[in-house]
Every structure is written in structure tokens, then in C-alpha cells.
Design an enzyme around this catalytic site. Sequence first.
Site, PDB file in Angstrom:
ATOM      1  N   SER A  94     -24.539 -51.351  20.075  1.00 27.20           N
ATOM      2  CA  SER A  94     -23.571 -50.497  20.763  1.00 27.20           C
ATOM      3  C   SER A  94     -23.172 -51.132  22.105  1.00 27.20           C
ATOM      4  O   SER A  94     -22.817 -52.298  22.139  1.00 27.20           O
ATOM      5  CB  SER A  94     -24.194 -49.105  20.926  1.00 27.20           C
ATOM      6  OG  SER A  94     -23.233 -48.157  21.299  1.00 27.20           O
ATOM      7  N   ASP A 216     -17.899 -46.183  11.035  1.00 28.98           N
ATOM      8  CA  ASP A 216     -18.514 -45.973  12.358  1.00 28.98           C
ATOM      9  C   ASP A 216     -17.438 -45.446  13.286  1.00 28.98           C
ATOM     10  O   ASP A 216     -16.497 -46.162  13.620  1.00 28.98           O
ATOM     11  CB  ASP A 216     -19.087 -47.302  12.878  1.00 28.98           C
ATOM     12  CG  ASP A 216     -19.750 -47.142  14.242  1.00 28.98           C
ATOM     13  OD1 ASP A 216     -19.667 -46.031  14.813  1.00 28.98           O
ATOM     14  OD2 ASP A 216     -20.345 -48.123  14.719  1.00 28.98           O
ATOM     15  N   HIS A 244     -23.268 -45.046  13.172  1.00 28.12           N
ATOM     16  CA  HIS A 244     -23.291 -45.948  14.315  1.00 28.12           C
ATOM     17  C   HIS A 244     -24.667 -46.577  14.526  1.00 28.12           C
ATOM     18  O   HIS A 244     -24.829 -47.422  15.376  1.00 28.12           O
ATOM     19  CB  HIS A 244     -22.863 -45.173  15.567  1.00 28.12           C
ATOM     20  CG  HIS A 244     -22.704 -46.039  16.774  1.00 28.12           C
ATOM     21  ND1 HIS A 244     -21.846 -47.126  16.802  1.00 28.12           N
ATOM     22  CD2 HIS A 244     -23.287 -45.995  18.004  1.00 28.12           C
ATOM     23  CE1 HIS A 244     -21.911 -47.702  17.987  1.00 28.12           C
ATOM     24  NE2 HIS A 244     -22.780 -47.041  18.734  1.00 28.12           N
TER      25      HIS A 244
END
Lengths: 262, 377
Positions: A94, A216, A244
Site C-alpha cells: 500500500s 482492489d 487490498h
Amino acid sequence: MTVITRNHVVTAGAGHRPMIFAHGFGCDQNMWRLVAPAFEADHLTVLFDHVGAGRSDLAAYDAGKYSSLDGYADDLVEIGRALDVTGGVFVGHSVSAMIGVLASLKAPELFESLVLVGPSPRYIDAEGYFGGFTAAQIEELLASLADNHMGWSAAMAPAIMGNADRPELGEELTNSFCRTDPAIARQFARTTFTADNRADLGRVTARTLILQCSDDIIAPEAVGAYVRDNIPGSEMKVLRATGHCPNLSAPAEVIAAIRDFI
Amino acid sequence: MPGTADDDLVDLYENAPCGYLSLGPDGRIVRSNQTLSGWLGLGPEQLRGKRLRDLLSIAGQIFYETHFAPLLRMQGFFDEVALDLVRADGKPLHVLANAAERRDAEGELLFTRVTLFRATERRRYERELVDATETAQAESRLSRGQLLAEHETAELREQFIAVLGHDLRNPLAAIDGGTNLLMREPQSEKSQRVIGLIRGSVLRMSGLIDNVMDFARGRLGGGLQLNRSSKPLALTLEQVVGELQTSYPERRIELNVDPAAQLAADHARLAQMFSNLLANAITHGAIDQPVRVDAVLGPGGLQLAVVNAGPAIPPAAMQQLFQPFYRSNPHSRVQGLGLGLYIASQIAEAHGGRLDVTSDATETRFTFRMPLSDGPA
């Protein structure tokens, strides 16, 4: 206060190429607990919490320093140097994907390979660029965090107490997982979702693998493709995993992809 | 009414006082109950195939994906998570959600059950708590800041006043000393008159400085500290009359006071008050008429009247005489700052007494009355 205690750095295994795993916005180094151990036989694995997350030293949180991803990247460089990492592998999830990119630009000797899981150089759409969110949507997110409406303190606390069904998750672990000071979480959210690091991608010299999830919402496939197109020589692998957090939902697939790459 | 136990269970599921969702291993809704459909305005067929996050706002989706989804994966459940679902009509549905994964013997995810409870009131209450906390924090920050600023201002003011007082009084003392020296030597008549004028100006200026310092220090209005002692009243009054007489040799001042009367008071303040009253009478009174001072000390206390002839004070002005910076003619240069009567009234109050004024075409009379000794110190 050493960098090791500040960032609650935990090392395991041994090997010639150290691997540093960095967690994203939301939780802490436990994000990697299903992935990192697979590499301990051949590598020194390094896990840490960003300042403000998990069991990092909250007193070290400096709103000015951490108002941009550079502050987090500086910490990552410090950790790498404290452990004498050179030519290592960086695995970032991320927002930490971009933090790793920045660190590799600041200290190119640290990492010869970057694995970016669900990266996004910019979350907000811009002219000629699709980030997945409008500025208004990100503002709504930041406002809702400020409102405490998502149940930061009130609802999270009972959720992380005890765990009769999965006793292998000790209480210590469950209590630290996803624990965040609300004020720090708000700032981290602002830093994360208003960042724009598109211009940094072209300067990356490390070998780079992008692990892109299907479906995602936070880092859509088009964003992963943008990263691939802008980091010279990078490759992208689309995982079957959805959501995610493939490091939690599909650890085997993530491990295999990383192993193939390195 | 359902007839069998199975029917009853179906009814319990469909019409339970909470919403039910079952998610397949891919996270998509495979089943939901009527209660939830009613809340959302979406039928079961519209819900089927959606993911839980599809029911959330964009902000909620980001939060769900970064916090609750991983929590569910890590722990196999989450409890009491606050979510804002979006209804078919676009309005928010505030809920608390519990979720639990069900896995097979190999650890493969079979499905996830989610139970939702309406939490509109609770959310409002939580919101109010958060708002109240933020307001309290903001106010506390503000008042801390104000306190600090006021403290700094007060400190600065004290310094300023101390320096100002020092700088103003020193040259005045030098002038006073100089005229004293000159008066000990023989002087021409003209010189004597000029020295008298200078000494009068020094006196007036000294009084003005005292008044300004008192006002600037904010020591009036209850902050005035008295230093009482018992002394002959006549001595204090005669000294003030003597000083002003020197400054205004052409004016007649008649003082009527019992030379034996002793008064317990702050005589320095009393002199300051009397000096202000007398100077006021001389300045505003008819030039050709005397200023009369009558001091009567009786069992009821002290009554000190300063009387001058001259035009009456207009009724409108009477209301404001004792206000600070009040001047009957703002363009006049001889009246000073307009603090004299204000300070006189403050000194009167500090002695537990009061200052009154009457004025007509015949005379203007300022009367100070104070009780004996048992007033507030």
C-alpha cells in the site's frame, strides 16, 4: 531511543540478502505475519512499525516530519543503515510501496530489488491521470476519520479483545494489531491519500515488481499499470487475490510471486 | 403465524430485529434477510452478488479495506464495528456490525456471517461526545492562550509603568530641588513670582503623574490599598491648601477645620483626593470668588465640602463627572486627563465613604463623607 526501538524493528532468519517488509496505512507489521516467515530460511527478514502504528514509540511522532512520505522514507533509510543492509529486497504494501521508492532514491545502495504490493503514486485523480478517487471523496474520508465515525476507539477496542476461535493469535498480538492513535491515524491518512509521487517513479533504478490485486478499490489495476509504465524496467504481476490485502487473504500466492522475482 | 419449528426459524431469520448477511468465500453476498432489505430499501436479489464494501460510502470503503477487512482476516471475526451503509435512497444507515468467518477443517474460508444492528441514536450520542470533547479542548487551548497573553500584557504594563514613573518623577524632583535652592537665596520680586509658578507647575504635574500611575496600574476600583494612620486632619488639609495657594496666589481659599480633630485614614490618599477636588474647584470656579473648604468631624464621621461659585454644571455632565477621562471641554488644554474626580471618588470609596456633587447657579459643592474607622480598610 534507537531506531530499532522507535520503529519496533523485529528481525528473524539469516541469509545473504536481507528483506525489509513495510506495512501500509491501517495496521502494523502483523500484516506480514503470513508472508515473512516463508523467507526466514534464506534471508534475514526485517519487520517494523511506522512511527505512530503498532508498537512503535508514539512519543517519536512528529506531525511536521510525517506530514509527507519523506519523513517515513527517512526512517526506512535509518533502519536499513542501522542493520547494515545493502543490496537488499524491499517489500512494501500500500502506501509503503511509495515510501520504499522514496527510500531507494535517497539511499540507492540499500535495495537492489523492490516489491510493491498494491502501490499508488497518487490516489486522487488528476488531469490525464486516474488515481481512483476524486478529491471530494478523499476529503470525505479524512472528514469521516476526524468525526470518529468509523468507530476508531469505541468500536475497535472490543473487536481486538480475546480470540477463542484462533488461540494461535495471542492476546498480545491481537491487541497490537490495527491499534492506532486516532489523531495520528488521521494525519497518516492525510499524508497517504494526498501524496503525489508520480514524478519519483521515473528515477527508480532498482529492479521492481508490482504485485497487483484483482478488484482492489484502493489501488485499482490501472494505477498498478501506471506504476509499471513509469518505473523503468519494472514488471507487474496481477494476482488472483481480491481486495487490498493479498498478504493476508492470499499469502501463498504473494510468497510465490516474490520468490519467483528474487 | 408460522405453524412449524422450521417455519419459525425462517421467520426468525427473515424478520429478526437485526440485519443478517452471509458472504461467500469471494466476499460476495449469498444471502440476506428481510430486515436488512427493509432498512436499505434493497431486495435480496439486489443485494446478492454485492460485496459488503459496495454498501458503504467511498470513505467507508477505504476504511473497511484498510482496517476491518484485514482485522477479519487476522482474527476470523470482528465485533462492534461502526459502519455507515448507504441506503437505496442515498441516506446513511448507521449500524454496528459483528462478523465471523467459518472455515473448514483445512482452514479454507467457507463463508462469513455478518450481523448488523441499527445504531442511529448511539452514533448521534458518540458524535455529540466527540464534538463536546473537541469543543472543550478548543476552549481549553483558547483560555490557556488568553491567560498567557494577559499575563504577558500585565507584566509588560507593570514594567512600562515603573519605567514611566521613574522617568517622569526624576526630572520633576530635580526641578523641585532646584527651586528650593533658589528660594533660599535673595531673589528679585519677579524671580520669586516665576519660582512660585514653577513650583505650582511641579505640584500639578506631580499630582497628574500620581493619578495616571494609579489608573494605569489598575489599582483603582477595589484594588486601592489603604495605609491608615491617625493624624490631625487640619495638618493634611492645610498642606494641600498651601501647595495650591502657591500655584494660584491670586485665588482665595478659605479653610474651616477644627485644628484638634484627629482622623484615622490614609492621609496621603486623603491629600491626593482633596488636592484633586480643590484643583478642580479652582480651575472651574468663578475667578473672583473664594473657594471654601468646610471640614466637620462628628460622631457620624467626616464631612468635607469643597465649594466654589460659578456657572452650574449641566445636568447631563453631572452623570459623567466621576467617569475616568471625563472632561467638560475635551478641547481644553488646562483640564488635564479627566482622572482627578474619578480617582477622588475611588479614594472615597476605599475609605468606605462617598463623593457627592450638587451644583446650581449659586454654587458647586463636592462633598466627601466617610464613616469613622470602621469602614473597610
